[in-house]
Design a protein around this motif. Structure first.
Motif, PDB file in Angstrom:
ATOM      1  N   ALA A  97     -10.412 -20.660 -19.050  1.00  0.00           N
ATOM      2  CA  ALA A  97     -11.253 -19.647 -19.685  1.00  0.00           C
ATOM      3  C   ALA A  97     -12.634 -20.255 -19.931  1.00  0.00           C
ATOM      4  CB  ALA A  97     -10.639 -19.189 -20.996  1.00  0.00           C
ATOM      5  N   ARG A  98     -13.635 -19.516 -19.549  1.00  0.00           N
ATOM      6  CA  ARG A  98     -15.019 -19.927 -19.826  1.00  0.00           C
ATOM      7  C   ARG A  98     -15.473 -19.136 -21.033  1.00  0.00           C
ATOM      8  NH1 ARG A  98     -18.486 -20.564 -14.755  1.00  0.00           N
ATOM      9  NH2 ARG A  98     -17.064 -22.346 -14.694  1.00  0.00           N
ATOM     10  N   LEU A  99     -15.760 -19.811 -22.130  1.00  0.00           N
ATOM     11  CA  LEU A  99     -16.019 -19.096 -23.362  1.00  0.00           C
ATOM     12  C   LEU A  99     -17.060 -19.795 -24.225  1.00  0.00           C
ATOM     13  CD1 LEU A  99     -14.418 -20.740 -25.878  1.00  0.00           C
ATOM     14  CD2 LEU A  99     -12.435 -19.913 -24.615  1.00  0.00           C
ATOM     15  N   ARG A 100     -17.486 -19.047 -25.235  1.00  0.00           N
ATOM     16  CA  ARG A 100     -18.360 -19.597 -26.268  1.00  0.00           C
ATOM     17  C   ARG A 100     -17.634 -19.506 -27.596  1.00  0.00           C
ATOM     18  NH1 ARG A 100     -24.144 -16.884 -26.289  1.00  0.00           N
ATOM     19  NH2 ARG A 100     -22.921 -14.960 -26.128  1.00  0.00           N
ATOM     20  N   ARG A 101     -17.644 -20.597 -28.338  1.00  0.00           N
ATOM     21  CA  ARG A 101     -16.942 -20.607 -29.626  1.00  0.00           C
ATOM     22  C   ARG A 101     -17.787 -19.961 -30.718  1.00  0.00           C
ATOM     23  NH1 ARG A 101     -14.126 -25.845 -31.537  1.00  0.00           N
ATOM     24  NH2 ARG A 101     -13.240 -24.241 -32.881  1.00  0.00           N
ATOM     25  N   TYR A 102     -19.079 -20.033 -30.581  1.00  0.00           N
ATOM     26  CA  TYR A 102     -19.985 -19.455 -31.567  1.00  0.00           C
ATOM     27  C   TYR A 102     -21.125 -18.771 -30.825  1.00  0.00           C
ATOM     28  CZ  TYR A 102     -17.463 -22.935 -34.279  1.00  0.00           C
ATOM     29  OH  TYR A 102     -16.479 -23.698 -34.846  1.00  0.00           O
ATOM     30  N   SER A 103     -21.888 -17.938 -31.530  1.00  0.00           N
ATOM     31  CA  SER A 103     -22.976 -17.199 -30.884  1.00  0.00           C
ATOM     32  C   SER A 103     -24.050 -18.142 -30.356  1.00  0.00           C
ATOM     33  CB  SER A 103     -23.594 -16.213 -31.885  1.00  0.00           C
ATOM     34  OG  SER A 103     -24.110 -16.903 -33.009  1.00  0.00           O
ATOM     35  N   TYR A 104     -24.161 -19.308 -30.948  1.00  0.00           N
ATOM     36  CA  TYR A 104     -25.194 -20.262 -30.539  1.00  0.00           C
ATOM     37  C   TYR A 104     -24.680 -21.308 -29.555  1.00  0.00           C
ATOM     38  CZ  TYR A 104     -22.797 -22.684 -34.347  1.00  0.00           C
ATOM     39  OH  TYR A 104     -21.846 -23.221 -35.171  1.00  0.00           O
ATOM     40  N   SER A 105     -23.404 -21.221 -29.200  1.00  0.00           N
ATOM     41  CA  SER A 105     -22.805 -22.206 -28.301  1.00  0.00           C
ATOM     42  C   SER A 105     -23.148 -21.897 -26.856  1.00  0.00           C
ATOM     43  CB  SER A 105     -21.279 -22.207 -28.446  1.00  0.00           C
ATOM     44  OG  SER A 105     -20.867 -22.471 -29.757  1.00  0.00           O
ATOM     45  N   SER A 106     -23.104 -22.912 -26.028  1.00  0.00           N
ATOM     46  CA  SER A 106     -23.188 -22.711 -24.592  1.00  0.00           C
ATOM     47  C   SER A 106     -21.801 -22.388 -24.045  1.00  0.00           C
ATOM     48  CB  SER A 106     -23.746 -23.967 -23.924  1.00  0.00           C
ATOM     49  OG  SER A 106     -22.921 -25.071 -24.217  1.00  0.00           O
ATOM     50  N   TRP A 107     -21.768 -21.883 -22.828  1.00  0.00           N
ATOM     51  CA  TRP A 107     -20.487 -21.582 -22.198  1.00  0.00           C
ATOM     52  C   TRP A 107     -19.785 -22.890 -21.837  1.00  0.00           C
ATOM     53  CZ3 TRP A 107     -18.869 -16.786 -22.571  1.00  0.00           C
ATOM     54  CH2 TRP A 107     -19.800 -15.745 -22.616  1.00  0.00           C
ATOM     55  N   SER A 108     -18.494 -22.977 -22.134  1.00  0.00           N
ATOM     56  CA  SER A 108     -17.705 -24.160 -21.807  1.00  0.00           C
ATOM     57  C   SER A 108     -16.364 -23.731 -21.230  1.00  0.00           C
ATOM     58  CB  SER A 108     -17.460 -25.010 -23.054  1.00  0.00           C
ATOM     59  OG  SER A 108     -18.677 -25.508 -23.571  1.00  0.00           O
ATOM     60  N   ASP A 109     -15.800 -24.602 -20.402  1.00  0.00           N
ATOM     61  CA  ASP A 109     -14.499 -24.345 -19.793  1.00  0.00           C
ATOM     62  C   ASP A 109     -13.391 -24.961 -20.639  1.00  0.00           C
ATOM     63  OD1 ASP A 109     -15.939 -24.655 -16.569  1.00  0.00           O
ATOM     64  OD2 ASP A 109     -15.004 -22.851 -17.390  1.00  0.00           O
ATOM     65  N   TYR A 110     -12.351 -24.159 -20.848  1.00  0.00           N
ATOM     66  CA  TYR A 110     -11.160 -24.623 -21.552  1.00  0.00           C
ATOM     67  C   TYR A 110      -9.956 -24.431 -20.634  1.00  0.00           C
ATOM     68  CZ  TYR A 110     -13.853 -24.910 -25.849  1.00  0.00           C
ATOM     69  OH  TYR A 110     -14.776 -25.267 -26.796  1.00  0.00           O
ATOM     70  N   TRP A 111      -8.951 -25.316 -20.824  1.00  0.00           N
ATOM     71  CA  TRP A 111      -7.820 -25.353 -19.922  1.00  0.00           C
ATOM     72  C   TRP A 111      -6.499 -25.288 -20.666  1.00  0.00           C
ATOM     73  CZ3 TRP A 111      -8.765 -25.297 -14.747  1.00  0.00           C
ATOM     74  CH2 TRP A 111     -10.072 -25.606 -14.336  1.00  0.00           C
ATOM     75  N   GLY A 112      -5.519 -24.658 -20.022  1.00  0.00           N
ATOM     76  CA  GLY A 112      -4.163 -24.717 -20.530  1.00  0.00           C
ATOM     77  C   GLY A 112      -3.513 -26.032 -20.154  1.00  0.00           C
ATOM     78  N   GLN A 113      -2.276 -26.215 -20.618  1.00  0.00           N
ATOM     79  CA  GLN A 113      -1.569 -27.478 -20.379  1.00  0.00           C
ATOM     80  C   GLN A 113      -0.945 -27.534 -18.992  1.00  0.00           C
ATOM     81  OE1 GLN A 113      -0.398 -24.920 -22.028  1.00  0.00           O
ATOM     82  NE2 GLN A 113       1.770 -24.663 -21.487  1.00  0.00           N
ATOM     83  N   GLY A 114      -0.886 -26.402 -18.316  1.00  0.00           N
ATOM     84  CA  GLY A 114      -0.312 -26.358 -16.977  1.00  0.00           C
ATOM     85  C   GLY A 114       1.137 -25.912 -16.995  1.00  0.00           C
ATOM     86  N   THR A 115       1.514 -25.168 -15.966  1.00  0.00           N
ATOM     87  CA  THR A 115       2.902 -24.733 -15.829  1.00  0.00           C
ATOM     88  C   THR A 115       3.321 -24.942 -14.372  1.00  0.00           C
ATOM     89  OG1 THR A 115       4.460 -22.899 -16.198  1.00  0.00           O
ATOM     90  CG2 THR A 115       2.277 -22.298 -15.395  1.00  0.00           C
ATOM     91  N   GLN A 116       4.497 -25.512 -14.187  1.00  0.00           N
ATOM     92  CA  GLN A 116       4.962 -25.858 -12.854  1.00  0.00           C
ATOM     93  C   GLN A 116       5.506 -24.625 -12.143  1.00  0.00           C
ATOM     94  OE1 GLN A 116       5.010 -29.019 -11.178  1.00  0.00           O
ATOM     95  NE2 GLN A 116       5.593 -27.729  -9.438  1.00  0.00           N
ATOM     96  N   VAL A 117       5.068 -24.440 -10.916  1.00  0.00           N
ATOM     97  CA  VAL A 117       5.621 -23.427 -10.025  1.00  0.00           C
ATOM     98  C   VAL A 117       6.168 -24.150  -8.801  1.00  0.00           C
ATOM     99  CG1 VAL A 117       5.101 -21.474  -8.514  1.00  0.00           C
ATOM    100  CG2 VAL A 117       4.110 -21.572 -10.811  1.00  0.00           C
ATOM    101  N   THR A 118       7.452 -23.973  -8.544  1.00  0.00           N
ATOM    102  CA  THR A 118       8.101 -24.608  -7.399  1.00  0.00           C
ATOM    103  C   THR A 118       8.736 -23.537  -6.532  1.00  0.00           C
ATOM    104  OG1 THR A 118       8.569 -26.591  -8.710  1.00  0.00           O
ATOM    105  CG2 THR A 118       9.795 -26.307  -6.652  1.00  0.00           C
ATOM    106  N   VAL A 119       8.365 -23.540  -5.256  1.00  0.00           N
ATOM    107  CA  VAL A 119       8.893 -22.556  -4.313  1.00  0.00           C
ATOM    108  C   VAL A 119       9.746 -23.302  -3.286  1.00  0.00           C
ATOM    109  CG1 VAL A 119       8.343 -20.704  -2.707  1.00  0.00           C
ATOM    110  CG2 VAL A 119       6.814 -21.180  -4.639  1.00  0.00           C
ATOM    111  N   SER A 120      11.009 -22.983  -3.257  1.00  0.00           N
ATOM    112  CA  SER A 120      11.918 -23.649  -2.322  1.00  0.00           C
ATOM    113  C   SER A 120      12.003 -22.865  -1.015  1.00  0.00           C
ATOM    114  CB  SER A 120      13.306 -23.781  -2.943  1.00  0.00           C
ATOM    115  OG  SER A 120      13.856 -22.497  -3.192  1.00  0.00           O
ATOM    116  N   SER A 121      12.207 -23.594   0.059  1.00  0.00           N
ATOM    117  CA  SER A 121      12.269 -22.959   1.395  1.00  0.00           C
ATOM    118  C   SER A 121      13.684 -22.516   1.738  1.00  0.00           C
ATOM    119  CB  SER A 121      11.750 -23.919   2.456  1.00  0.00           C
ATOM    120  OG  SER A 121      12.505 -25.106   2.428  1.00  0.00           O
TER     121      SER A 121
END
Length: 121
Positions: A97-121
């Motif tokens: 998510a690219r967001l601003r925490r406050y009205s005076y903040s610049s845009w910053s990128d935030y990340w989740g912790q990640g989730t594994q997706v495994t597709v078997s053949s």
């Protein structure tokens, strides 16, 4: 504090479907783009899908026609519906998510912790 909490990953057979969700919470003034990236072992993190506040969507060529991103601005939540999954889609998927925490903040990128997706053949 800003938190991105993901859910919905798992193990699925080729041709199957999964739906990822990511809820953004915390002290937030405004959110711009929300989306998903993925990183497979030994590879760089790559964009999968991104949705702007105005609803413009951007997808990696490898997932076009199979994956669909959506967002609920009222809930600060972004989704990724993944259909016709292939073994090469196996990766850790990260919410962004690219967001601003406050009205005076610049845009910053935030990340989740990640989730594994495994597709078997």
């Amino acid at each position: 504090q800003v938190q991105l909490v993901e859910s919905g990953g798992g193990l699925v057979q080729a041709g199957g479907s999964l739906r990822l969700s990511c809820a953004v919470s915390g002290n937030i003034f405004s959110i711009n783009a929300m989306g998903w990236y993925r990183q497979a072992p030994g590879k760089q993190r790559e964009l999968v899908a991104q949705i702007t506040t105005g609803g413009r969507e951007n997808y990696a060529d490898s997932v076009k026609g199979r994956f669909t991103g959506s967002r609920d601005n009222a809930k600060n939540t972004v989704y990724l519906q993944m259909n016709s999954l292939k073994p090469e889609d196996t990766a850790v998927y990260y919410c962004n998510a690219r967001l601003r925490r406050y009205s005076y903040s610049s845009w910053s990128d935030y990340w989740g912790q990640g989730t594994q997706v495994t597709v078997s053949s």
